[in-house]
Motif scaffolding. Structure first.
Motif, PDB file in Angstrom:
ATOM      1  N   THR A 176      18.009 -15.748  20.594  1.00 17.05           N
ATOM      2  CA  THR A 176      19.002 -16.767  20.526  1.00 17.05           C
ATOM      3  C   THR A 176      20.484 -16.323  20.341  1.00 17.05           C
ATOM      4  OG1 THR A 176      17.211 -17.863  19.491  1.00 17.05           O
ATOM      5  CG2 THR A 176      19.267 -19.118  19.718  1.00 17.05           C
ATOM      6  N   GLY A 226      21.647  -8.833   5.236  1.00 12.44           N
ATOM      7  CA  GLY A 226      20.667  -9.622   5.128  1.00 12.44           C
ATOM      8  C   GLY A 226      21.145 -11.127   4.783  1.00 12.44           C
ATOM      9  N   THR A 236      17.028 -13.843  10.411  1.00 12.73           N
ATOM     10  CA  THR A 236      17.644 -12.824   9.496  1.00 12.73           C
ATOM     11  C   THR A 236      17.740 -11.285  10.255  1.00 12.73           C
ATOM     12  OG1 THR A 236      17.295 -14.501   7.656  1.00 12.73           O
ATOM     13  CG2 THR A 236      18.119 -12.058   7.274  1.00 12.73           C
ATOM     14  N   PHE A 237      18.354 -10.635  10.119  1.00 15.81           N
ATOM     15  CA  PHE A 237      18.299  -9.148  10.685  1.00 15.81           C
ATOM     16  C   PHE A 237      17.975  -8.582   9.473  1.00 15.81           C
ATOM     17  CE2 PHE A 237      20.389  -5.259  11.498  1.00 15.81           C
ATOM     18  CZ  PHE A 237      19.959  -4.979  12.542  1.00 15.81           C
ATOM     19  N   PRO A 287      -1.923  -3.998  11.405  1.00 13.60           N
ATOM     20  CA  PRO A 287      -0.620  -3.419  11.179  1.00 13.60           C
ATOM     21  C   PRO A 287       0.260  -3.243  12.376  1.00 13.60           C
ATOM     22  CG  PRO A 287      -2.646  -2.273  10.465  1.00 13.60           C
ATOM     23  CD  PRO A 287      -3.029  -3.079  11.201  1.00 13.60           C
ATOM     24  N   LEU A 288       1.513  -3.440  12.320  1.00 15.96           N
ATOM     25  CA  LEU A 288       2.664  -3.299  13.149  1.00 15.96           C
ATOM     26  C   LEU A 288       2.323  -2.124  14.152  1.00 15.96           C
ATOM     27  CD1 LEU A 288       4.777  -5.151  14.153  1.00 15.96           C
ATOM     28  CD2 LEU A 288       6.304  -3.933  12.629  1.00 15.96           C
ATOM     29  N   GLY A 289       2.180  -1.036  13.661  1.00 11.05           N
ATOM     30  CA  GLY A 289       1.927   0.368  14.230  1.00 11.05           C
ATOM     31  C   GLY A 289       0.729   0.314  15.227  1.00 11.05           C
ATOM     32  N   SER A 321       1.532  -9.517  14.482  1.00  8.36           N
ATOM     33  CA  SER A 321       1.082  -8.635  13.320  1.00  8.36           C
ATOM     34  C   SER A 321       0.642  -9.654  12.008  1.00  8.36           C
ATOM     35  CB  SER A 321       2.111  -7.713  12.751  1.00  8.36           C
ATOM     36  OG  SER A 321       1.874  -7.186  11.680  1.00  8.36           O
ATOM     37  N   LEU A 351      17.241  -4.551  18.817  1.00  9.69           N
ATOM     38  CA  LEU A 351      17.630  -4.849  17.354  1.00  9.69           C
ATOM     39  C   LEU A 351      18.156  -6.206  17.204  1.00  9.69           C
ATOM     40  CD1 LEU A 351      20.574  -2.019  17.614  1.00  9.69           C
ATOM     41  CD2 LEU A 351      18.192  -1.891  16.274  1.00  9.69           C
ATOM     42  N   ASP A 397      18.165 -10.620  17.694  1.00 10.45           N
ATOM     43  CA  ASP A 397      17.466 -11.656  18.191  1.00 10.45           C
ATOM     44  C   ASP A 397      17.865 -12.310  19.485  1.00 10.45           C
ATOM     45  OD1 ASP A 397      16.190 -14.561  17.349  1.00 10.45           O
ATOM     46  OD2 ASP A 397      18.438 -15.024  17.347  1.00 10.45           O
ATOM     47  N   PRO A 446      12.220  -1.443  17.289  1.00 12.34           N
ATOM     48  CA  PRO A 446      11.429  -1.666  16.221  1.00 12.34           C
ATOM     49  C   PRO A 446      11.592  -3.299  15.992  1.00 12.34           C
ATOM     50  CG  PRO A 446      13.788  -0.933  15.894  1.00 12.34           C
ATOM     51  CD  PRO A 446      13.270  -0.738  17.230  1.00 12.34           C
ATOM     52  N   TYR A 447      12.805  -3.845  16.423  1.00  9.62           N
ATOM     53  CA  TYR A 447      12.888  -5.361  16.310  1.00  9.62           C
ATOM     54  C   TYR A 447      12.334  -6.143  17.198  1.00  9.62           C
ATOM     55  CZ  TYR A 447      14.821  -9.701  14.386  1.00  9.62           C
ATOM     56  OH  TYR A 447      15.152 -11.185  13.941  1.00  9.62           O
ATOM     57  N   ALA A 482      23.772  -7.345   8.399  1.00  9.25           N
ATOM     58  CA  ALA A 482      23.211  -6.203   8.231  1.00  9.25           C
ATOM     59  C   ALA A 482      22.691  -6.143   6.923  1.00  9.25           C
ATOM     60  CB  ALA A 482      24.094  -5.050   8.521  1.00  9.25           C
ATOM     61  N   ALA A 487       2.835  -6.388   7.338  1.00 13.69           N
ATOM     62  CA  ALA A 487       2.271  -5.152   7.014  1.00 13.69           C
ATOM     63  C   ALA A 487       2.427  -3.769   7.888  1.00 13.69           C
ATOM     64  CB  ALA A 487       0.847  -5.513   6.438  1.00 13.69           C
ATOM     65  N   GLU A 488       2.785  -2.847   7.345  1.00 13.53           N
ATOM     66  CA  GLU A 488       3.052  -1.748   8.424  1.00 13.53           C
ATOM     67  C   GLU A 488       1.888  -0.896   8.085  1.00 13.53           C
ATOM     68  OE1 GLU A 488       4.697   0.132  11.075  1.00 13.53           O
ATOM     69  OE2 GLU A 488       2.977   0.784  10.466  1.00 13.53           O
TER      70      GLU A 488
END
Lengths: 169, 431
Positions: free
Chosen positions: B336, B19, A71-72, B391-393, B385, B332, B334, B376-377, B17, A168-169
């Motif tokens: 596949t 979801g 999912t996006f 944390p992703l950051g 993570s 942005l 995926d 970001p994606y 977008a 988690a960010e």
């Protein structure tokens, strides 16, 4: 009710594992017969393809949850929970509507395929493809149930249970 | 291009977008298109089922997934570890180098970057953090970046998907990935060496070089797998799909018989997990079958080709621009989805401009794999993570150096097609 659903899911999982194992085994037989016995079999290729199609649509219908799917979700996770809830309702209703609309023509076409038979085993294509009818019907029904659940008072559970699973960010 | 087609695109992007799972966004917008065009809705089932039954090469995907799952669960990665430590563990930043080498070896058995990150990548990142010398963010960034090599060195699920949409030989694509994959490994190790010197990482206790023969012997059973796979395919003995099932069988034998690390119940669970992972990918493929049928009906790839042809673009400029586009989209989208939906749009143009489709395929797969670690994606960032509870950051801060060096490697592959094509040509590829 809950435990019987869990049990049914277990049965569905076992059947998926069985289908996968048969597909795998047929491949091994194919290799063995071609390279060891020097007598290639043609039926194994058909069995693997049939198992593949059945495993994919069976698993997709009964075992895959919304969160398993790719999912996006970058934008949607930024939205407030109530908005996400109603967007999820819209998505579920659209999926149900689309699959329900496609179902009659799908049924017709697959019934028409009874005139074709698989080249080696002579299996009728309407039987081979019947899993797709089940897939479409189950997807539509499950989407409707999901929409109903999201509209009902118990909808929070899903969103708040999901929260910790997100990175988690 | 007609109005309904523009609506399909808008529908697909709009639904994704808000979801809706991407596969279902493809299904729903395609059904919408067929309704709009008053076309037969049976085309939906027909395109999906007939294409599935015709695509024998797709069968390798579940088998590669199974092999990777078995390898990860069966304790194979642990056994490879000592071997890698004896090889490069003594250097400054030793464990980070071990991480890259282990990923290169694992790449020769598994065809999925996510499986590599979740298996060998997680194991190494945990070891790195445990020494107290590496931050969790750095360790996770190394694992995520090294996992991108997985689908470049054969076997490779993305390359199977590319072969499907471009009608290219899987065997030559696999061969084409070997040198680029090694190049990526060298690039990452160079970046690690540079960081290790700048931050003055202490030398890790490696395994003494004298132990190398012993460690090699212990690692030999899993190390044989890439040999079986590639030997099988290029010795002409097996098709890539058959090689995939041999790999899975070998992994099963190692885990269940030799190492006795898997019980019957766990093996059943492996099959269920593999069926689920297979279905997630297969649903995307099914969606792409319908969507690409619509794209072909609307003659979009030809439109792209005519338009680009009219602009008198040189093949190299086209390659560079497509790569820039894919890098941007990779932030942005995926992997596949990009391979199945976007790549086919450019295949006719490649043919018209005389770009080799094996070269294009390998370069695009490398590009899309880099997309897996670009924020970001970036799926690999999310995976690490989640697994490392970091944390992703913190991971993103550390990953930029690796992204930069991988982009340099990609640029070399684009500018020097021989990096990709030399090896396939040794095996008779006439491109």
């Amino acid at each position: 009710m809950i435990s019987s659903i869990t049990r049914l899911k277990d049965v569905a999982a076992w059947l998926a594992a069985l289908g996968f194992a048969v597909m795998f085994a047929a491949f091994i037989v194919q290799i063995f017969s071609r390279y060891v016995l020097n007598d290639p079999t043609a039926w194994t290729q058909e069995v693997t393809l049939i198992c593949y199609v059945w495993v994919v649509f069976w698993t997709s219908a009964f075992l895959l949850e919304e969160r398993d799917q790719i999912t996006f979700d970058m934008l949607i996770l930024a939205a407030p929970v109530p908005a996400r809830r109603w967007l999820a309702v819209i998505c579920a209703l659209l999926i149900a509507a689309a699959f329900a609309t496609a179902l009659p023509s799908t049924l017709d076409w697959i019934r028409f395929m009874r005139f074709e038979k698989s080249p080696v085993l002579g299996l009728r294509y309407d039987w081979l493809y019947s899993i797709f009818i089940l897939f479409c019907a189950v997807v539509a029904v499950r989407a409707l149930l999901r929409a109903k659940h999201l509209i009902s008072v118990k909808w929070q559970r899903e969103f708040y249970e999901q929260q910790p699973a997100e990175p988690a960010e | 291009m007609t109005l309904p087609f523009i609506l399909v695109l808008a529908g697909f992007f709009g639904l994704s977008a808000i979801g809706m799972p991407i596969a279902y966004a493809m299904f729903v917008s395609s059904i919408g298109y067929l309704l709009f065009m008053h076309a037969d809705l049976a085309l939906f089932a027909e395109q999906i089922l007939n294409n599935f039954i015709d695509s024998f090469v797709l069968l390798s995907v579940p088998l590669f997934i199974l092999a990777a799952n078995l390898m990860n669960a069966g304790g194979v990665s642990e056994r490879l570890l000592r071997f890698c430590q004896a090889l490069v563990g003594r250097f400054r930043g030793g464990l980070a180098h071990v991480n890259v080498i282990a990923n290169i070896i694992f790449a020769g058995m598994s065809g999925s970057a996510i499986a590599d990150a979740a298996g060998v990548g997680k194991l190494l990142a945990e070891m790195m953090v445990k020494t107290g010398r590496y931050s969790p963010g750095f360790a996770s960034a190394v694992s995520a970046s090294a996992a991108t090599i997985g689908p470049i060195i054969p076997p490779s699920i993305p390359m199977v998907l590319y072969a499907l949409v471009s009608d290219t030989s899987v065997g030559y694509l696999f061969l084409g990935g070997v040198i680029p994959g090694l190049l990526m490994g060298v690039a990452l190790m160079a970046a690690i060496a540079w960081i290790a010197r700048r931050r003055d990482f202490p030398r890790d206790e490696g395994v003494a070089l004298a132990q190398l023969p012993r460690a090699t012997l212990q690692a030999l059973p899993p190390l044989m797998l890439p040999v079986i796979l590639l030997g099988g395919i290029y010795g002409g003995a097996a098709t890539p799909t058959e090689a995939a099932s041999l790999a899975a069988l070998y992994a099963l034998a190692l885990a269940a018989l030799l190492y006795r690390s898997l019980s019957f119940r766990e093996i059943v669970r492996m099959f269920v997990d593999s069926a689920r992972a297979t279905s997630v990918v297969a649903l995307l493929i099914a969606g792409a079958f319908v969507l690409n049928y619509i794209v072909a009906t609307e003659r979009v790839p030809e439109l792209v080709a005519t338009w680009l042809d009219g602009s008198q673009m040189s093949p190299m400029l086209f390659l560079l621009l497509v790569n820039l586009l894919f890098l941007a989209l990779g932030c942005l989208f995926d992997a596949t989805t990009m391979l199945l939906v976007l790549v086919p749009l450019f295949i006719p143009t490649c043919r018209a401009l005389g770009i080799d489709l094996v070269h294009f395929g390998v370069v695009i797969v490398v590009n899309i794999m880099i997309g897996l670690i670009t924020p970001p994606y970036g799926v690999l960032l999310f995976v690490m993570s989640g697994l490392m509870k970091t944390p992703l950051g913190a991971i993103i801060r550390e990953v930029w150096t690796f992204i930069a060096i991988l982009l340099v490697a990609l640029l070399i592959m684009i500018l020097v097609p021989e990096t990709v094509l030399w090896l396939p040509r040794q095996f008779g590829y006439e491109g």
